[in-house]
Design a protein around this motif. Structure first.
Motif, PDB file in Angstrom:
ATOM      1  N   SER A   1       0.848  -1.188   0.000  1.00 27.80           N
ATOM      2  CA  SER A   1       0.000   0.000   0.000  1.00 27.80           C
ATOM      3  C   SER A   1       0.882   1.236   0.000  1.00 27.80           C
ATOM      4  O   SER A   1       2.091   1.167   0.261  1.00 27.80           O
ATOM      5  CB  SER A   1      -0.894   0.008   1.239  1.00 27.80           C
ATOM      6  OG  SER A   1      -0.107   0.184   2.407  1.00 27.80           O
ATOM      7  N   LEU A   2       0.299   2.387  -0.301  1.00 25.96           N
ATOM      8  CA  LEU A   2       1.068   3.627  -0.294  1.00 25.96           C
ATOM      9  C   LEU A   2       1.644   3.890   1.091  1.00 25.96           C
ATOM     10  O   LEU A   2       2.793   4.333   1.217  1.00 25.96           O
ATOM     11  CB  LEU A   2       0.175   4.786  -0.744  1.00 25.96           C
ATOM     12  CG  LEU A   2       0.859   6.152  -0.857  1.00 25.96           C
ATOM     13  CD1 LEU A   2       2.061   6.096  -1.790  1.00 25.96           C
ATOM     14  CD2 LEU A   2      -0.138   7.206  -1.339  1.00 25.96           C
TER      15      LEU A   2
ATOM     16  N   VAL B   1       5.754   4.350   2.062  1.00 24.91           N
ATOM     17  CA  VAL B   1       6.318   5.613   2.559  1.00 24.91           C
ATOM     18  C   VAL B   1       7.635   5.404   3.301  1.00 24.91           C
ATOM     19  O   VAL B   1       8.610   6.134   3.043  1.00 24.91           O
ATOM     20  CB  VAL B   1       5.289   6.353   3.431  1.00 24.91           C
ATOM     21  CG1 VAL B   1       5.958   7.491   4.213  1.00 24.91           C
ATOM     22  CG2 VAL B   1       4.174   6.923   2.566  1.00 24.91           C
TER      23      VAL B   1
ATOM     24  N   TRP C   1      10.473   4.887   0.772  1.00 24.04           N
ATOM     25  CA  TRP C   1      10.859   6.130   0.091  1.00 24.04           C
ATOM     26  C   TRP C   1      11.591   7.062   1.050  1.00 24.04           C
ATOM     27  O   TRP C   1      12.516   7.775   0.638  1.00 24.04           O
ATOM     28  CB  TRP C   1       9.637   6.815  -0.497  1.00 24.04           C
ATOM     29  CG  TRP C   1       9.036   6.088  -1.653  1.00 24.04           C
ATOM     30  CD1 TRP C   1       7.786   5.540  -1.747  1.00 24.04           C
ATOM     31  CD2 TRP C   1       9.673   5.810  -2.911  1.00 24.04           C
ATOM     32  NE1 TRP C   1       7.611   4.936  -2.963  1.00 24.04           N
ATOM     33  CE2 TRP C   1       8.746   5.091  -3.710  1.00 24.04           C
ATOM     34  CE3 TRP C   1      10.933   6.106  -3.436  1.00 24.04           C
ATOM     35  CZ2 TRP C   1       9.048   4.663  -4.997  1.00 24.04           C
ATOM     36  CZ3 TRP C   1      11.227   5.683  -4.728  1.00 24.04           C
ATOM     37  CH2 TRP C   1      10.296   4.972  -5.492  1.00 24.04           C
TER      38      TRP C   1
ATOM     39  N   GLY D   1       7.392   5.841  -8.181  1.00 23.39           N
ATOM     40  CA  GLY D   1       6.242   6.028  -7.306  1.00 23.39           C
ATOM     41  C   GLY D   1       4.948   6.118  -8.095  1.00 23.39           C
ATOM     42  O   GLY D   1       3.917   5.554  -7.690  1.00 23.39           O
TER      43      GLY D   1
ATOM     44  N   HIS E   1       1.747   3.588  -7.558  1.00 24.17           N
ATOM     45  CA  HIS E   1       0.549   4.101  -6.894  1.00 24.17           C
ATOM     46  C   HIS E   1      -0.050   5.321  -7.579  1.00 24.17           C
ATOM     47  O   HIS E   1      -0.762   6.102  -6.947  1.00 24.17           O
ATOM     48  CB  HIS E   1       0.870   4.440  -5.430  1.00 24.17           C
ATOM     49  CG  HIS E   1       1.273   3.245  -4.619  1.00 24.17           C
ATOM     50  ND1 HIS E   1       2.586   3.014  -4.248  1.00 24.17           N
ATOM     51  CD2 HIS E   1       0.545   2.213  -4.126  1.00 24.17           C
ATOM     52  CE1 HIS E   1       2.644   1.897  -3.550  1.00 24.17           C
ATOM     53  NE2 HIS E   1       1.437   1.387  -3.454  1.00 24.17           N
TER      54      HIS E   1
ATOM     55  N   ARG F   1      -0.565   9.956  -6.641  1.00 29.95           N
ATOM     56  CA  ARG F   1      -0.261  10.062  -5.208  1.00 29.95           C
ATOM     57  C   ARG F   1       1.097   9.440  -4.897  1.00 29.95           C
ATOM     58  O   ARG F   1       1.882   9.981  -4.116  1.00 29.95           O
ATOM     59  CB  ARG F   1      -1.352   9.389  -4.378  1.00 29.95           C
ATOM     60  CG  ARG F   1      -2.707  10.091  -4.397  1.00 29.95           C
ATOM     61  CD  ARG F   1      -3.645   9.430  -3.395  1.00 29.95           C
ATOM     62  NE  ARG F   1      -3.713   7.980  -3.622  1.00 29.95           N
ATOM     63  CZ  ARG F   1      -3.944   7.091  -2.679  1.00 29.95           C
ATOM     64  NH1 ARG F   1      -4.116   7.481  -1.429  1.00 29.95           N
ATOM     65  NH2 ARG F   1      -4.017   5.803  -2.974  1.00 29.95           N
ATOM     66  N   GLY F   2       1.366   8.288  -5.492  1.00 31.03           N
ATOM     67  CA  GLY F   2       2.654   7.652  -5.269  1.00 31.03           C
ATOM     68  C   GLY F   2       3.809   8.476  -5.794  1.00 31.03           C
ATOM     69  O   GLY F   2       4.871   8.551  -5.155  1.00 31.03           O
TER      70      GLY F   2
ATOM     71  N   VAL G   1       4.433  11.357  -3.342  1.00 30.18           N
ATOM     72  CA  VAL G   1       5.092  10.897  -2.115  1.00 30.18           C
ATOM     73  C   VAL G   1       6.561  10.608  -2.377  1.00 30.18           C
ATOM     74  O   VAL G   1       7.446  11.084  -1.649  1.00 30.18           O
ATOM     75  CB  VAL G   1       4.378   9.651  -1.559  1.00 30.18           C
ATOM     76  CG1 VAL G   1       5.220   8.986  -0.466  1.00 30.18           C
ATOM     77  CG2 VAL G   1       3.013  10.018  -1.007  1.00 30.18           C
TER      78      VAL G   1
END
Length: 459
Positions: free
Chosen positions: A13-14, A18, A21, A78, A82, A85-86, A89
């Motif tokens: 999931s995002l 996180v 990243w 990213g 995703h 949004r990915g 982030v």
């Protein structure tokens, strides 16, 4: 056989992505070579999120864009995983540590007039970064230079830059042209990853995003126009508002316009434009004094994040010294943040608009050959940057010489810094002989640099 995703690999999931990243951002020292190597190690080798060829394809595209290719590569991956949004982030986190670190160091620089013990920290970190960059050149080179034509392109790229100072866009276009011809002819040497590397890559699978996997967001004209309108507005409306409010002759208007223009022409990474930025900031605008650009580069070289973050230091000092009616530190902070915004907002625009179409063209042999050749040329560019950095770290003075069309800076041997050489050799031994990680090597060298500074031997 291409790498493909398997049921045993689950898309994180995002929220789960996180921390990864964030880790990449925290380890992104050493300029684009080191940053790309860190991403490759974590995304391809450790996490198995993206295949080797997919990673190189994304890197090839990002190399063609103006702006910092490592940050754009993070945004691209990213986005692949995703969506928008990915990408936000991954790309945003990649910038955040450098933004905070450069801002803090800019405050110290502005308040103290010099960086004090921080100079010793920089001294040690620069020596460590040499080892990190050297390891990165070898890592990327092993994966991109898997055929004789690719090695030749990398060597020619290095010679063109180091000896003849040819513009980076010319080198990229020439490499892309030869790669296009080779790919169109169906030559295996011009495939992504090289001629004899495909089998090895296939054995390395499976990957979450293998060669057959499609991105979450597909190309669509309506989506493209909307994306371009949104990100164009986010980038340019603040510029228009600032220029309309204070005028183009005031420092904030100058910052907004100058760095917006620079964001569209920064092909080849930070080094390709540093001379131009320094010339304008010192000679035209009078924002910096001679030599201060190198101080800013030292900050950017030895803190996580893209090297182009040095522009935040320039924007900070520009507004700090021309605050108008604002307190100098507040003006400097706003100037630095404005510089960072107009530098990086276009990067998201390029990726979110272009990536869907580049993904659709992944199967095009001619395009794949062009992009593969460009990656090979970039290995030579990174090697040139590594040599440039080594010369400026180990020697206090360089003398420009010319032999016909050849132009280069030769080190003055008497200006060799023995402590810098000792630290660099120690870092190289730690990285290559003992396989020390990036953080332990940087920490050890920075501590040694501080001790040498306190002893009056360095920095």
């Amino acid at each position: 056989m291409p790498d493909t995703a398997t049921p045993g690999l689950r898309m994180p999931s995002l929220a789960e992505a996180v921390p990864v990243w964030g880790r990449i951002a925290a380890l992104s020292f050493g300029g684009p070579a080191g940053q790309i190597a860190v991403m490759h190690r974590i995304l391809v080798e450790e996490r198995r999120w993206i295949s080797e060829d997919r990673f190189l394809h994304a890197l090839n595209f990002c190399t063609l864009l103006p702006g910092p290719e490592a940050q754009q590569l993070a945004t691209y991956v990213g986005w692949l995983m995703h969506g928008t949004r990915g990408g936000l982030v991954a790309g945003g986190l990649f910038v955040l540590p450098g933004l905070v670190a450069i801002m803090a160091l800019s405050w110290i620089y502005a308040l103290s007039g010099n960086v004090g013990v921080v100079a010793g920290l920089f001294f040690g970190l620069k020596a460590a970064v040499l080892a990190v960059v050297a390891e990165a050149v070898l890592r990327i080179g092993r994966r991109a230079l898997k055929s004789a034509p690719m090695v030749a392109l990398a060597a020619a790229s290095f010679v063109a830059l180091f000896l003849f100072d040819l513009p980076f866009p010319v080198i990229v276009l020439a490499a892309g042209f030869f790669g296009y011809l080779g790919g169109r002819a169906g030559l295996p040497q011009f495939r992504v990853g090289g001629g004899h590397g495909a089998a090895g890559a296939a054995k390395a699978g499976p990957y979450l995003l293998g060669d057959a996997e499609l991105p979450q967001e597909r190309e669509a004209p309506a989506r493209t126009l909307l994306t371009a309108a949104i990100w164009g507005a986010l980038w340019l409306l603040p510029v228009a508002a600032i220029v309309g409010l204070v005028g183009s002759g005031e420092v904030f208007g100058q910052i907004a316009l100058f760095f917006s223009k620079m964001a569209m022409v920064t092909f080849g990474g930070a080094y390709a434009v540093l001379a131009y930025v320094a010339q304008q900031a010192v000679g035209h605008f009078g924002w910096l004094r001679p030599g201060e650009m190198l101080d800013g580069l030292g900050m950017a070289e030895t803190t996580p994040g893209p090297l182009i973050m040095v522009t935040q230091f320039v924007g900070f000092l520009a507004a700090f010294r021309n605050p108008g009616g604002l307190p100098p530190l507040l003006a400097g902070t706003l100037g630095g943040l404005l510089t960072t915004w107009v530098t990086f907002a276009p990067c998201f625009l390029w990726i979110f608009v272009g990536a869907p179409y580049v993904e659709r063209l992944r199967g095009d042999r001619a395009l794949a050959g062009a992009l593969s050749a460009i990656t090979a040329a970039v290995v030579g560019v990174i090697l040139n940057l590594a040599v440039w950095f080594a010369l400026h770290t180990l020697f206090a003075r360089l003398e420009p010489v010319a032999f016909g069309p050849i132009r280069l800076d030769l080190p003055v041997l008497a200006s060799l810094d023995p402590w810098a050489l000792l630290l660099a050799l120690g870092a190289l031994v730690a990285v290559f002989r003992f396989k020390a990680g990036v953080i332990p090597t940087l920490a050890a060298c920075s501590a040694a640099g501080i001790l040498l500074h306190l002893a009056g031997l360095a920095g």
